[in-house]
Design a protein around this motif. Structure first.
Motif: not given
Length: 313
Positions: A24-31, A46-49, A76-86, A95-98
């Motif tokens: 799909g249309m990847v907008t955010a990635a973390v390793s 990502g968008e529509w992912m 969703g229409w995702w724009y941001a992605l972060a990882l944390d042991d919340v 942690i996601t931005g949509n």
């Protein structure tokens, strides 16, 4: 996917991660080493992912969503992605931005917002049809006039507005065409956290104040020195079609970690953080003699610099 082979970056997507070619249309990635096997895995959105986990094994990267409950209906229409042991339980949470829940378009887990893509009028150009559900039936989002400008055959097929108003999206584009189409679903537009609970992801949306617009950038930062990362976020989406107001209600968000997987919003008047504009990135920096500061980057706007005093408790 590019691999460094003797100083040259070679495209090894087909060999090492073939599922990326159609994901799909990847907008955010973390390793991260998600499964604790010593190899870095990928988490992408990502968008529509869907939020997707690709684990790095001996045969390359493999999509493993089926192994993790809670991620399959996350289109969703995702724009941001972060990882944390919340919640500090020893694993990584998402942690996601949509898009946010204050937009013209809405989505539900059991009644997703849909897009169909195909050459519906055989003019060698790709058309898209957005579709929304009502009482279990999907209808085209655009009206007869707007839709017929894209697909002229609609005027002949539906000679008046009344007949078009009661037609499902499958009536409009045809069931055969729908089955052949590239179809994607958005199950949620909520910004929030996906808590990792023994490989089961539990969705915890942010409060309504943090759903007023899209979130494009997420910065982890321990604001109150309690050992838990808090969040500084910005967003907005200005690009939209003429009849849809832009997504511009956000002036940025500062959230304090409540140590149980949830966050508390700090009011703007307490922070003086005005992340107006279409924010694309937020980064922390150190300034000699000043201390912590934050750069906020706008699309088609000025770079903003905020200094910081640890006043929030």
């Amino acid at each position: 996917m590019l691999e460094n082979r003797d100083g040259k970056f070679i495209d090894v997507t087909a060999e090492r991660a073939p599922e990326l070619n159609r994901i799909g249309m990847v907008t955010a990635a973390v390793s991260t080493d998600h499964n604790n096997d010593g190899n870095l895995d990928l988490i992408i959105s990502g968008e529509w992912m869907k939020i997707s986990i690709l684990e790095n094994g001996t045969e390359g990267f493999k999509l493993m969503n089926e192994n993790y409950t809670g991620l399959n209906n996350t289109g969703g229409w995702w724009y941001a992605l972060a990882l944390d042991d919340v919640d500090k339980d020893g694993d990584q949470d998402l942690i996601t931005g949509n898009l946010g829940q204050n937009y013209k378009y809405q989505a539900l887990k059991d009644q997703p917002f849909k897009v169909f893509s195909n050459d519906f009028d055989n003019n060698q150009k790709v058309d898209i049809i957005l579709s929304y559900p009502e009482k279990g039936t999907y209808y085209p989002l655009r009206g007869r006039q707007c839709s017929s400008e894209q697909l002229p055959q609609i005027e002949a097929k539906f000679p008046d507005y009344s007949s078009f108003a009661t037609a499902s999206v499958y009536d409009v584009i045809g069931h055969d065409q729908a089955e052949k189409s590239y179809e994607r679903n958005a199950h949620t537009f909520a910004n929030g956290v996906y808590l990792n609970e023994d490989d089961k992801y539990v969705s915890i949306p942010f409060s309504n104040m943090n759903q007023i617009s899209s979130i494009n950038s997420i910065l982890l930062y321990d604001i109150n020195d309690d050992g838990y990362n808090d969040l500084i976020m910005g967003g907005n989406l200005y690009s939209s079609e003429v009849e849809t107001p832009r997504n511009d209600a956000s002036y940025g968000h500062i959230l304090i970690n409540q140590k149980d997987g949830s966050y508390k919003t700090v009011a703007v008047e307490r922070t003086a953080f005005f992340g107006e504009g279409e924010i694309k990135a937020i980064r922390s920096i150190q300034i000699k003699g000043v201390g912590d500061a934050f750069l906020v980057a706008q699309n088609n706007g000025r770079m903003q610099l905020y200094t910081y005093n640890k006043l929030v408790r």
